[in-house]
Design an enzyme around this catalytic site. Structure first.
Site, PDB file in Angstrom:
ATOM      1  N   GLU A  46       0.816  -1.216   0.000  1.00 13.85           N
ATOM      2  CA  GLU A  46       0.000   0.000   0.000  1.00 13.85           C
ATOM      3  C   GLU A  46       0.847   1.264   0.000  1.00 13.85           C
ATOM      4  OE1 GLU A  46      -3.257  -0.041  -0.397  1.00 13.85           O
ATOM      5  OE2 GLU A  46      -3.317  -2.228  -0.351  1.00 13.85           O
ATOM      6  N   GLU A  87      -6.087   3.413   7.883  1.00 18.73           N
ATOM      7  CA  GLU A  87      -5.520   2.853   6.650  1.00 18.73           C
ATOM      8  C   GLU A  87      -5.475   1.321   6.732  1.00 18.73           C
ATOM      9  OE1 GLU A  87      -4.620   2.940   2.918  1.00 18.73           O
ATOM     10  OE2 GLU A  87      -4.650   4.891   3.906  1.00 18.73           O
TER      11      GLU A  87
END
Length: 158
Positions: A46, A87
């Protein structure tokens, strides 16, 4: 915010013995290794998490530079980790949605992914507000501007 996978998900960096685990962890050390592997995977896969980590490091450096107080560190730490935690949740939601819908489009899948990404955006907005409130007096003092915000508020109440 959105993970990009090829036709088959690649689990790079995962030992072969861990790729097909279908049972619970047999001991604490195995659970710890799996947890650390999860952190490693999100950092590798990510881009936005890597950006959040770099910004967290810069915020740490700024806090050390300005010598912020302990109570300020508490707020800064909470703000940074709320974003990082959001996140993590965003990545979890996206992975589960991708697993369920595979390569098909579904409006509820889009909704889940968009809302998860929106939660990260809201967390970043809250983080920015907290950081502005905490760092403002330190930055102004560096430039010789000394203010007492509570005195300013009391003037408007009279």
């Amino acid at each position: 915010m959105a993970s990009r996978d090829n036709e088959k998900t690649k689990l790079e960096g995962v030992p072969a013995s861990e790729k097909h685990q279908t049972t619970r962890n047999s001991n604490f050390l195995k659970a710890m290794r799996n947890s650390l592997n999860g952190i490693w995977m999100i950092l590798v896969r990510e881009r936005n998490m890597r950006i959040h980590i770099v910004l967290a490091f810069l915020i740490l450096v700024a806090g050390l530079h300005y010598g912020i107080y302990r109570a300020d560190w508490l707020w800064v730490t909470m703000a940074v980790f709320i974003v990082i935690f959001s996140e993590f949740l965003n990545t979890i939601i996206e992975a589960v949605v991708d697993l369920v819908v595979e390569k098909k489009y579904h409006p509820l899948a889009k909704l889940a992914k968009d809302v998860a990404a929106g939660a990260v955006l809201v967390a970043v907005g809250v983080e920015i507000v907290i950081l502005l409130l905490i760092f403002q007096p330190y930055v102004w003092r560096q430039f010789g501007i000394v203010t007492n915000f509570s005195d300013l508020l009391h003037q408007f109440q009279r």
